[in-house]
Design a protein around this motif. Structure first.
Motif, mmCIF file in Angstrom:
data_model
loop_
_atom_site.group_PDB
_atom_site.id
_atom_site.type_symbol
_atom_site.label_atom_id
_atom_site.label_comp_id
_atom_site.label_asym_id
_atom_site.label_seq_id
_atom_site.Cartn_x
_atom_site.Cartn_y
_atom_site.Cartn_z
ATOM 1 N N ARG A 155 0.932 -1.182 -0.106
ATOM 2 C CA ARG A 155 -0.061 -0.060 -0.067
ATOM 3 C C ARG A 155 1.040 1.173 -0.007
ATOM 4 O O ARG A 155 1.988 1.147 0.582
ATOM 5 N N LYS A 156 0.388 2.389 -0.484
ATOM 6 C CA LYS A 156 1.159 3.582 -0.681
ATOM 7 C C LYS A 156 1.758 4.169 0.596
ATOM 8 O O LYS A 156 2.891 4.580 0.674
ATOM 9 N N ASN A 157 0.795 3.993 1.709
ATOM 10 C CA ASN A 157 1.242 4.650 3.019
ATOM 11 C C ASN A 157 2.086 3.434 3.726
ATOM 12 O O ASN A 157 2.461 4.123 4.980
ATOM 13 N N GLN A 158 2.672 2.541 3.316
ATOM 14 C CA GLN A 158 3.705 1.761 4.107
ATOM 15 C C GLN A 158 4.928 2.425 3.887
ATOM 16 O O GLN A 158 5.390 3.422 3.070
ATOM 17 N N HIS A 159 6.054 1.933 4.769
ATOM 18 C CA HIS A 159 7.117 2.522 5.198
ATOM 19 C C HIS A 159 8.205 2.178 3.909
ATOM 20 O O HIS A 159 9.150 3.153 3.779
ATOM 21 N N TYR A 160 7.727 1.432 2.993
ATOM 22 C CA TYR A 160 8.607 1.156 2.020
ATOM 23 C C TYR A 160 8.825 2.205 0.909
ATOM 24 O O TYR A 160 9.807 2.446 0.240
ATOM 25 N N PHE A 161 7.690 3.064 1.121
ATOM 26 C CA PHE A 161 7.561 4.354 0.108
ATOM 27 C C PHE A 161 7.561 5.646 0.775
ATOM 28 O O PHE A 161 7.414 6.425 0.266
ATOM 29 N N LYS A 162 8.097 5.550 1.890
ATOM 30 C CA LYS A 162 8.225 6.791 2.751
ATOM 31 C C LYS A 162 9.894 7.195 2.769
ATOM 32 O O LYS A 162 10.810 6.328 2.552
ATOM 33 N N SER A 163 10.184 8.350 3.133
ATOM 34 C CA SER A 163 11.227 8.810 3.223
ATOM 35 C C SER A 163 12.182 8.339 4.246
ATOM 36 O O SER A 163 13.520 8.193 3.887
ATOM 37 N N TYR A 164 11.584 7.688 5.276
ATOM 38 C CA TYR A 164 12.561 7.051 6.369
ATOM 39 C C TYR A 164 12.398 5.482 6.139
ATOM 40 O O TYR A 164 13.105 4.828 7.011
ATOM 41 N N GLY A 165 11.953 5.160 4.952
ATOM 42 C CA GLY A 165 11.752 3.703 5.003
ATOM 43 C C GLY A 165 13.071 2.886 3.880
ATOM 44 O O GLY A 165 12.824 1.626 3.614
ATOM 45 N N LYS A 166 14.188 3.547 3.820
ATOM 46 C CA LYS A 166 15.391 3.109 3.117
ATOM 47 C C LYS A 166 15.868 1.615 3.596
ATOM 48 O O LYS A 166 15.959 0.990 2.671
ATOM 49 N N PRO A 167 15.810 1.131 4.976
ATOM 50 C CA PRO A 167 16.409 -0.151 5.155
ATOM 51 C C PRO A 167 15.229 -0.994 4.694
ATOM 52 O O PRO A 167 15.869 -2.033 3.963
ATOM 53 N N PHE A 168 13.828 -0.802 4.713
ATOM 54 C CA PHE A 168 12.957 -1.821 4.269
ATOM 55 C C PHE A 168 13.044 -1.927 2.665
ATOM 56 O O PHE A 168 12.978 -2.839 2.095
#
Length: 203
Positions: A155-168
């Motif tokens: 989903r678009k709101n998951q951490h994979y697609f956020k600025s802080y989600g680099k490790p994921f």
């Protein structure tokens, strides 16, 4: 791997131990993880050929089961290790006939990931849906071990697609292929330049 992520994992481990004092489900998980490495060492040898299936809980197990069953047919001489993170999956399926050994997944620290994969050394790893653990996946990639993700749903709101989600996001690139439940999930993966995808539906 992100320093903040690794600190967070250790804090989660501490929180689980504290919660286990008051919650039976958490207690089972904490106690079960203590036994994982001894079980693996007692049941596996360096010469064994293995597959590793990982599910967060019972629902993911049921989604993965059709794929696990087919792989069991094709890899008859391999030992299959099935891991769960949640007690609700482990306690109900700890005697699953699909696997030779069922264990709790250790917490996602660098040391745990290295030790787990040194023992299991899987020819193929299959993760189901969304239980993505960056240190385990980073170690799989480092060891050049094959891994796929099935029944993935993003989903678009998951951490994979956020600025802080680099490790994921980086963890996803340890998978040589991701099979998604729908086109939206495939398109979201393309936004982070992950293109080795197939829409296969919900298994």
């Amino acid at each position: 791997m992100s320093f903040i992520y690794n600190i967070g994992i250790r804090l989660i481990g501490f929180a689980l131990k504290c919660g286990a004092l008051f919650n039976d489900k958490l207690r089972k998980g904490v106690e079960g993880r203590k036994n994982t490495f001894s079980l693996l060492k007692n049941r596996l040898s360096k010469t064994d050929q293995t597959l590793w299936f990982h599910c967060a809980s019972l629902g993911e197990y049921e989604q993965g089961l059709p794929v696990f069953t087919e792989l069991r047919k094709h890899y008859k001489n391999h030992k299959i290790v099935l891991s769960f993170f949640s007690p609700s999956g482990y306690e109900i399926r700890k005697n699953s006939p699909i696997a030779d050994l069922v264990v709790y997944l250790p917490l996602d620290t660098k040391a745990n990931a290295k030790q787990f994969l040194d023992i299991v050394h899987p020819e193929l790893t299959v993760f189901v849906k969304y239980d993505i653990w960056p240190n385990f996946l980073s170690e799989l990639k480092h060891k050049q071990l094959r891994a796929i993700l099935i029944s993935a749903a993003f989903r678009k709101n998951q951490h994979y697609f956020k600025s802080y989600g680099k490790p994921f996001r980086e963890a996803l690139f340890a998978f040589e292929h991701i099979f998604t439940q729908n086109l939206i999930s495939k398109e979201l993966l393309h936004t982070i330049n992950y293109n080795k995808t197939t829409v296969s539906g919900d298994t």
